[in-house]
Design a protein around this motif. Sequence first.
Motif, mmCIF file in Angstrom:
data_model
loop_
_atom_site.group_PDB
_atom_site.id
_atom_site.type_symbol
_atom_site.label_atom_id
_atom_site.label_comp_id
_atom_site.label_asym_id
_atom_site.label_seq_id
_atom_site.Cartn_x
_atom_site.Cartn_y
_atom_site.Cartn_z
ATOM 1 N N GLN A 26 0.844 -1.195 0.000
ATOM 2 C CA GLN A 26 0.000 0.000 0.000
ATOM 3 C C GLN A 26 0.881 1.247 0.000
ATOM 4 N N ILE A 27 0.859 1.973 -1.094
ATOM 5 C CA ILE A 27 1.708 3.157 -1.243
ATOM 6 C C ILE A 27 0.844 4.409 -1.269
ATOM 7 N N ASP A 28 1.166 5.317 -0.392
ATOM 8 C CA ASP A 28 0.533 6.638 -0.388
ATOM 9 C C ASP A 28 1.457 7.564 -1.169
ATOM 10 N N SER A 29 0.983 8.139 -2.257
ATOM 11 C CA SER A 29 1.825 9.012 -3.070
ATOM 12 C C SER A 29 1.107 10.312 -3.359
ATOM 13 N N GLY A 30 1.874 11.326 -3.682
ATOM 14 C CA GLY A 30 1.296 12.624 -3.990
ATOM 15 C C GLY A 30 2.348 13.704 -4.033
ATOM 16 N N PHE A 31 1.909 14.922 -3.869
ATOM 17 C CA PHE A 31 2.799 16.078 -3.914
ATOM 18 C C PHE A 31 2.616 16.910 -2.643
ATOM 19 N N PHE A 32 3.661 17.578 -2.229
ATOM 20 C CA PHE A 32 3.542 18.554 -1.154
ATOM 21 C C PHE A 32 4.198 19.855 -1.611
ATOM 22 N N GLY A 36 8.044 27.960 -3.706
ATOM 23 C CA GLY A 36 8.325 28.112 -5.133
ATOM 24 C C GLY A 36 8.203 26.844 -5.939
ATOM 25 N N GLY A 37 7.566 25.791 -5.403
ATOM 26 C CA GLY A 37 7.431 24.565 -6.183
ATOM 27 C C GLY A 37 6.666 23.493 -5.433
ATOM 28 N N ARG A 38 6.704 22.284 -5.966
ATOM 29 C CA ARG A 38 6.080 21.158 -5.291
ATOM 30 C C ARG A 38 6.907 19.898 -5.572
ATOM 31 N N LEU A 39 6.933 19.012 -4.589
ATOM 32 C CA LEU A 39 7.764 17.816 -4.670
ATOM 33 C C LEU A 39 6.897 16.559 -4.586
ATOM 34 N N TYR A 40 7.305 15.554 -5.369
ATOM 35 C CA TYR A 40 6.595 14.282 -5.392
ATOM 36 C C TYR A 40 7.171 13.342 -4.333
ATOM 37 N N TYR A 41 6.276 12.587 -3.679
ATOM 38 C CA TYR A 41 6.729 11.634 -2.664
ATOM 39 C C TYR A 41 5.928 10.345 -2.756
ATOM 40 N N GLU A 42 6.500 9.272 -2.189
ATOM 41 C CA GLU A 42 5.813 8.000 -1.991
ATOM 42 C C GLU A 42 6.071 7.547 -0.566
ATOM 43 N N MET A 43 5.065 6.970 0.066
ATOM 44 C CA MET A 43 5.197 6.525 1.451
ATOM 45 C C MET A 43 4.507 5.171 1.613
ATOM 46 N N ALA A 44 5.135 4.271 2.390
ATOM 47 C CA ALA A 44 4.554 2.958 2.631
ATOM 48 C C ALA A 44 5.036 2.426 3.974
ATOM 49 N N GLY A 45 4.256 1.507 4.557
ATOM 50 C CA GLY A 45 4.664 0.841 5.783
ATOM 51 C C GLY A 45 4.268 1.567 7.048
ATOM 52 N N TYR A 74 9.211 -0.536 8.636
ATOM 53 C CA TYR A 74 9.278 0.897 8.931
ATOM 54 C C TYR A 74 8.251 1.666 8.094
ATOM 55 N N ARG A 75 8.037 2.904 8.477
ATOM 56 C CA ARG A 75 7.250 3.832 7.651
ATOM 57 C C ARG A 75 8.257 4.561 6.763
ATOM 58 N N VAL A 76 8.263 4.232 5.479
ATOM 59 C CA VAL A 76 9.331 4.670 4.575
ATOM 60 C C VAL A 76 8.812 5.700 3.580
ATOM 61 N N THR A 77 9.568 6.767 3.439
ATOM 62 C CA THR A 77 9.228 7.828 2.484
ATOM 63 C C THR A 77 10.403 8.057 1.543
ATOM 64 N N ARG A 78 10.109 8.105 0.266
ATOM 65 C CA ARG A 78 11.115 8.520 -0.716
ATOM 66 C C ARG A 78 10.508 9.641 -1.545
ATOM 67 N N TYR A 79 11.337 10.524 -2.033
ATOM 68 C CA TYR A 79 10.799 11.655 -2.777
ATOM 69 C C TYR A 79 11.792 12.109 -3.836
ATOM 70 N N ASP A 80 11.284 12.879 -4.797
ATOM 71 C CA ASP A 80 12.123 13.472 -5.842
ATOM 72 C C ASP A 80 12.513 14.887 -5.438
ATOM 73 N N ARG A 81 13.801 15.144 -5.439
ATOM 74 C CA ARG A 81 14.251 16.509 -5.167
ATOM 75 C C ARG A 81 13.950 17.395 -6.377
ATOM 76 N N ARG A 82 14.105 18.694 -6.217
ATOM 77 C CA ARG A 82 13.766 19.625 -7.304
ATOM 78 C C ARG A 82 14.596 19.321 -8.551
ATOM 79 N N GLY A 83 13.902 19.313 -9.684
ATOM 80 C CA GLY A 83 14.573 19.060 -10.955
ATOM 81 C C GLY A 83 14.679 17.585 -11.296
ATOM 82 N N TYR A 84 14.115 16.719 -10.457
ATOM 83 C CA TYR A 84 14.199 15.278 -10.679
ATOM 84 C C TYR A 84 12.802 14.667 -10.705
#
Length: 402
Positions: A26-32, A36-45, A74-84
Amino acid sequence: MKKIILILIFQSLMLYNSMGQKTDLQIDSGFFEVDGGRLYYEMAGNGKNIVLLHDGMVSNEIWDYQFPVLAKYYRVTRYDRRGYGKSSDPEAPYSDIEDLHELFLKLKIEKAILFGMSSGGGCVIDFTLKYPDMVKSIILVGAVVGGYGYTSHMTYRGGHLKSPADMADPVKAAEYFVWEDPYEIYSENLAAKQKVSEILKRNIHRPFNSQYYKPPDRIAARFLGEIKVPALILVGEHDIPDVHSHAGVIQYGIPGARREVILNSGHLIPVEQPGEFNKTVFRFLRRNEFFSRLNNGGIEEAEKYFNSTFNSEPKVPMFSEAEMNQLGYRYLQQDKTKEAVRLFTLNTISYPDSWNVYDSLGEALLKEGNKSLAEKNYRKSLELNPKNENAVNVLNNLKGER
């Protein structure tokens, strides 16, 4: 060659599946939103928080072989830094440190274990220096530290980079680093090369105006001694010399930091040697948790954690044989005999083929007054090592006392 690559890709995918990938994860994904921008993330666990920071070439998918495995515990979050990846490009001055801080706030993360790849590792260091109370421990992979600098060997990739001007072209740069550079991905890791190539085809790093980047307030290399959390530093055997040099500086600077070299890997260890990487990481995390519970909650809390985790995948020792043996003798010297017996017992469970752990447990049991069980352990030690003169002498003494 294509046949070889396809075989290796299949083997890599099988390894990924065996390490715990689940289609029903079960992956919770979205943007925050960030300044000056918004970043994409994914979270699971569920459980304690882990945040994964990618390197300066590949997006968050660099963690594909870790994300589902870690999310089992664990509760794991990965995200894309700006420009990625799916995150927005910088269009105004920004700070990677503050973007990460915003992620903590928006996703309600109070404290986390931070993983940082390459330049992402540099960001982890900078963040830990600025927000130390939000960091539980850090794992730095091929990381670089601000203020230490680079040699011309790094710039020209040991003479392998024949056309530096091509690095301004994202497609040509990706082609070079994946298929030609001898340090980014070890030449024999063809499955990793193919995987990274596919990631970059989907999400290639987009160049942007470097003037938008806001550097940290302090030069990290000068303040590494302020980092007080457990730190693991990993570097690939075949990574470029400058990265090895940075790893040494980071280890020297952070009190108590551990450094390990991962064999048969270049810079991108998580995709090149995912199995060994995961084992090394879990060994570090579980060791930290075990000793934290031992120091704060006593032997009973440490035993509970050991018993609940020992058979969990991946199966890795929580401590080295030598350090547990030394700790057990420290307890003996402090007349904490019952606790010493319990620690030595954990060592026999962890290292059942070692004659020395049974010898040590036998000594503690003798001090406790349990001669029958002491004799049993000395006999086990002698069985594993017939040359153990201490066991022979003790057993003869016990026999003489009857």
